[in-house]
Scaffold this motif. Structure first.
Motif, PDB file in Angstrom:
ATOM      1  N   SER A  39     -28.296  15.356  10.443  1.00  0.00           N
ATOM      2  CA  SER A  39     -29.547  14.690  10.070  1.00  0.00           C
ATOM      3  C   SER A  39     -29.463  13.949   8.741  1.00  0.00           C
ATOM      4  CB  SER A  39     -30.682  15.714  10.014  1.00  0.00           C
ATOM      5  OG  SER A  39     -30.378  16.742   9.078  1.00  0.00           O
ATOM      6  N   VAL A  40     -28.454  14.278   7.913  1.00  0.00           N
ATOM      7  CA  VAL A  40     -28.347  13.626   6.599  1.00  0.00           C
ATOM      8  C   VAL A  40     -27.040  12.860   6.440  1.00  0.00           C
ATOM      9  CG1 VAL A  40     -29.755  15.475   5.621  1.00  0.00           C
ATOM     10  CG2 VAL A  40     -27.268  15.550   5.341  1.00  0.00           C
ATOM     11  N   LYS A  41     -26.188  12.944   7.425  1.00  0.00           N
ATOM     12  CA  LYS A  41     -24.877  12.307   7.323  1.00  0.00           C
ATOM     13  C   LYS A  41     -25.036  10.802   7.079  1.00  0.00           C
ATOM     14  CE  LYS A  41     -22.025  14.474   9.829  1.00  0.00           C
ATOM     15  NZ  LYS A  41     -21.272  15.007  10.987  1.00  0.00           N
ATOM     16  N   GLY A  42     -24.286  10.303   6.096  1.00  0.00           N
ATOM     17  CA  GLY A  42     -24.357   8.893   5.749  1.00  0.00           C
ATOM     18  C   GLY A  42     -25.445   8.564   4.744  1.00  0.00           C
ATOM     19  N   ARG A  43     -26.336   9.519   4.477  1.00  0.00           N
ATOM     20  CA  ARG A  43     -27.425   9.287   3.520  1.00  0.00           C
ATOM     21  C   ARG A  43     -27.306  10.172   2.280  1.00  0.00           C
ATOM     22  NH1 ARG A  43     -32.480  10.531   4.925  1.00  0.00           N
ATOM     23  NH2 ARG A  43     -31.898  12.182   6.409  1.00  0.00           N
ATOM     24  N   PHE A  44     -26.779  11.376   2.441  1.00  0.00           N
ATOM     25  CA  PHE A  44     -26.683  12.328   1.337  1.00  0.00           C
ATOM     26  C   PHE A  44     -25.226  12.459   0.919  1.00  0.00           C
ATOM     27  CE2 PHE A  44     -30.636  15.209   2.225  1.00  0.00           C
ATOM     28  CZ  PHE A  44     -31.429  14.070   2.302  1.00  0.00           C
ATOM     29  N   THR A  45     -25.018  12.686  -0.377  1.00  0.00           N
ATOM     30  CA  THR A  45     -23.677  12.884  -0.910  1.00  0.00           C
ATOM     31  C   THR A  45     -23.696  14.021  -1.926  1.00  0.00           C
ATOM     32  OG1 THR A  45     -23.179  10.526  -0.673  1.00  0.00           O
ATOM     33  CG2 THR A  45     -21.714  11.820  -2.078  1.00  0.00           C
ATOM     34  N   VAL A  46     -22.785  14.962  -1.764  1.00  0.00           N
ATOM     35  CA  VAL A  46     -22.665  16.085  -2.708  1.00  0.00           C
ATOM     36  C   VAL A  46     -21.492  15.810  -3.629  1.00  0.00           C
ATOM     37  CG1 VAL A  46     -21.278  17.419  -1.053  1.00  0.00           C
ATOM     38  CG2 VAL A  46     -22.447  18.587  -2.917  1.00  0.00           C
TER      39      VAL A  46
ATOM     40  N   ASN B 196     -20.589  21.169 -15.852  1.00  0.00           N
ATOM     41  CA  ASN B 196     -20.929  22.342 -15.015  1.00  0.00           C
ATOM     42  C   ASN B 196     -22.151  22.061 -14.143  1.00  0.00           C
ATOM     43  OD1 ASN B 196     -18.821  23.833 -16.016  1.00  0.00           O
ATOM     44  ND2 ASN B 196     -20.070  25.104 -17.355  1.00  0.00           N
ATOM     45  N   THR B 197     -22.172  20.879 -13.571  1.00  0.00           N
ATOM     46  CA  THR B 197     -23.334  20.452 -12.800  1.00  0.00           C
ATOM     47  C   THR B 197     -22.900  19.924 -11.443  1.00  0.00           C
ATOM     48  OG1 THR B 197     -24.565  19.905 -14.806  1.00  0.00           O
ATOM     49  CG2 THR B 197     -25.328  18.901 -12.760  1.00  0.00           C
ATOM     50  N   VAL B 198     -23.675  20.276 -10.442  1.00  0.00           N
ATOM     51  CA  VAL B 198     -23.451  19.732  -9.100  1.00  0.00           C
ATOM     52  C   VAL B 198     -24.656  18.881  -8.734  1.00  0.00           C
ATOM     53  CG1 VAL B 198     -22.010  21.683  -8.460  1.00  0.00           C
ATOM     54  CG2 VAL B 198     -24.448  21.725  -7.893  1.00  0.00           C
ATOM     55  N   TYR B 199     -24.429  17.934  -7.850  1.00  0.00           N
ATOM     56  CA  TYR B 199     -25.458  16.955  -7.511  1.00  0.00           C
ATOM     57  C   TYR B 199     -25.609  16.818  -6.001  1.00  0.00           C
ATOM     58  CZ  TYR B 199     -24.582  15.508 -12.337  1.00  0.00           C
ATOM     59  OH  TYR B 199     -24.417  15.483 -13.696  1.00  0.00           O
ATOM     60  N   LEU B 200     -26.789  16.395  -5.605  1.00  0.00           N
ATOM     61  CA  LEU B 200     -27.032  15.955  -4.236  1.00  0.00           C
ATOM     62  C   LEU B 200     -27.753  14.615  -4.339  1.00  0.00           C
ATOM     63  CD1 LEU B 200     -26.764  16.661  -1.221  1.00  0.00           C
ATOM     64  CD2 LEU B 200     -29.122  17.513  -1.334  1.00  0.00           C
ATOM     65  N   GLN B 201     -27.009  13.561  -4.049  1.00  0.00           N
ATOM     66  CA  GLN B 201     -27.592  12.223  -4.030  1.00  0.00           C
ATOM     67  C   GLN B 201     -28.203  11.989  -2.659  1.00  0.00           C
ATOM     68  OE1 GLN B 201     -27.772   9.790  -6.523  1.00  0.00           O
ATOM     69  NE2 GLN B 201     -29.080   8.727  -5.040  1.00  0.00           N
ATOM     70  N   MET B 202     -29.478  11.653  -2.636  1.00  0.00           N
ATOM     71  CA  MET B 202     -30.190  11.481  -1.372  1.00  0.00           C
ATOM     72  C   MET B 202     -30.729  10.055  -1.309  1.00  0.00           C
ATOM     73  SD  MET B 202     -32.217  15.129  -1.198  1.00  0.00           S
ATOM     74  CE  MET B 202     -33.311  14.716  -2.550  1.00  0.00           C
ATOM     75  N   ASN B 203     -30.234   9.290  -0.349  1.00  0.00           N
ATOM     76  CA  ASN B 203     -30.651   7.905  -0.163  1.00  0.00           C
ATOM     77  C   ASN B 203     -31.365   7.743   1.173  1.00  0.00           C
ATOM     78  OD1 ASN B 203     -29.308   7.235  -2.600  1.00  0.00           O
ATOM     79  ND2 ASN B 203     -27.388   6.851  -1.497  1.00  0.00           N
ATOM     80  N   SER B 204     -32.059   6.630   1.302  1.00  0.00           N
ATOM     81  CA  SER B 204     -32.766   6.315   2.552  1.00  0.00           C
ATOM     82  C   SER B 204     -33.583   7.509   3.028  1.00  0.00           C
ATOM     83  CB  SER B 204     -31.769   5.889   3.639  1.00  0.00           C
ATOM     84  OG  SER B 204     -31.008   4.775   3.221  1.00  0.00           O
ATOM     85  N   LEU B 205     -34.352   8.075   2.134  1.00  0.00           N
ATOM     86  CA  LEU B 205     -35.100   9.292   2.442  1.00  0.00           C
ATOM     87  C   LEU B 205     -36.153   9.044   3.519  1.00  0.00           C
ATOM     88  CD1 LEU B 205     -35.294  10.723  -1.134  1.00  0.00           C
ATOM     89  CD2 LEU B 205     -34.414  11.964   0.844  1.00  0.00           C
TER      90      LEU B 205
ATOM     91  N   LEU C 212     -41.778  13.400  -5.744  1.00  0.00           N
ATOM     92  CA  LEU C 212     -42.386  12.622  -4.676  1.00  0.00           C
ATOM     93  C   LEU C 212     -41.763  11.233  -4.637  1.00  0.00           C
ATOM     94  CD1 LEU C 212     -44.637  12.163  -2.531  1.00  0.00           C
ATOM     95  CD2 LEU C 212     -46.127  11.478  -4.428  1.00  0.00           C
ATOM     96  N   VAL C 213     -41.376  10.797  -3.452  1.00  0.00           N
ATOM     97  CA  VAL C 213     -40.774   9.480  -3.289  1.00  0.00           C
ATOM     98  C   VAL C 213     -41.243   8.906  -1.963  1.00  0.00           C
ATOM     99  CG1 VAL C 213     -38.679  10.409  -2.188  1.00  0.00           C
ATOM    100  CG2 VAL C 213     -38.585   8.228  -3.426  1.00  0.00           C
ATOM    101  N   GLN C 214     -41.301   7.588  -1.893  1.00  0.00           N
ATOM    102  CA  GLN C 214     -41.666   6.935  -0.641  1.00  0.00           C
ATOM    103  C   GLN C 214     -40.469   6.882   0.298  1.00  0.00           C
ATOM    104  OE1 GLN C 214     -43.309   3.100  -1.780  1.00  0.00           O
ATOM    105  NE2 GLN C 214     -45.385   3.898  -1.483  1.00  0.00           N
ATOM    106  N   ALA C 215     -40.746   6.822   1.571  1.00  0.00           N
ATOM    107  CA  ALA C 215     -39.687   6.694   2.570  1.00  0.00           C
ATOM    108  C   ALA C 215     -38.814   5.488   2.239  1.00  0.00           C
ATOM    109  CB  ALA C 215     -40.293   6.557   3.960  1.00  0.00           C
ATOM    110  N   GLY C 216     -37.517   5.684   2.384  1.00  0.00           N
ATOM    111  CA  GLY C 216     -36.564   4.644   2.033  1.00  0.00           C
ATOM    112  C   GLY C 216     -36.042   4.740   0.616  1.00  0.00           C
ATOM    113  N   GLY C 217     -36.688   5.553  -0.187  1.00  0.00           N
ATOM    114  CA  GLY C 217     -36.276   5.713  -1.579  1.00  0.00           C
ATOM    115  C   GLY C 217     -35.137   6.697  -1.751  1.00  0.00           C
ATOM    116  N   SER C 218     -34.804   6.937  -3.017  1.00  0.00           N
ATOM    117  CA  SER C 218     -33.675   7.808  -3.352  1.00  0.00           C
ATOM    118  C   SER C 218     -34.073   8.815  -4.423  1.00  0.00           C
ATOM    119  CB  SER C 218     -32.500   6.982  -3.881  1.00  0.00           C
ATOM    120  OG  SER C 218     -32.012   6.081  -2.918  1.00  0.00           O
ATOM    121  N   LEU C 219     -33.421   9.950  -4.382  1.00  0.00           N
ATOM    122  CA  LEU C 219     -33.522  10.963  -5.425  1.00  0.00           C
ATOM    123  C   LEU C 219     -32.147  11.567  -5.629  1.00  0.00           C
ATOM    124  CD1 LEU C 219     -36.762  12.997  -4.507  1.00  0.00           C
ATOM    125  CD2 LEU C 219     -36.455  11.526  -6.506  1.00  0.00           C
TER     126      LEU C 219
END
Length: 121
Positions: free
Chosen positions: A63-70, A77-86, A11-18
């Motif tokens: 919808s996520v361009k500029g906010r999410f990064t893979v 052996n790990t992949v990530y999804l950085q999610m900003n400005s949620l 759970l995160v507030q709007a504008g946060g990151s995960l």
């Protein structure tokens, strides 16, 4: 057999990151293609981000361009999804999908178990 273990949701507030992580639990040779999907309640599962050709070619949903990064860490052996400005509309269950090769050069294609992301207003 490859298993993918996802972590990092919550759970995160709007504008946060995960940052979502997806770890491949097998003795593999490579991670070639990475896809992240999400499924909101009552909606279809849609792809939000992908990295193909070993990660050199990325693609994002509008919808996520500029906010999410893979990305990926081959050593872990790990992949990530950085999610900003949620945003609240990013609330969904997120799934990773990874394709690559075992050390015997047999191809694998595996899915994570899904992890919930909730963005509060």
């Amino acid at each position: 057999q490859v298993q993918l273990v996802e972590s990092g949701g919550g759970l995160v507030q709007a504008g946060g990151s995960l940052r979502l992580s997806c770890t491949v639990s097998a003795n593999i040779f490579s991670i070639n293609d990475i896809n992240w999907y999400r499924q909101a309640p009552g909606k279809e599962r849609n792809m939000v981000a992908s990295a193909t050709r070993g990660g050199s070619l990325t693609n994002y949903a509008d919808s996520v361009k500029g906010r999410f990064t893979v990305s990926k860490d081959n050593a872990e052996n790990t992949v990530y999804l950085q999610m900003n400005s949620l945003k609240p509309e990013d609330t969904a269950v997120y799934y990773c999908n990874v394709q690559g090769f075992y050390r015997n050069l047999i191809e694998y294609n595996a899915w994570g178990q899904g992890i919930r992301v909730t963005v509060s207003p």
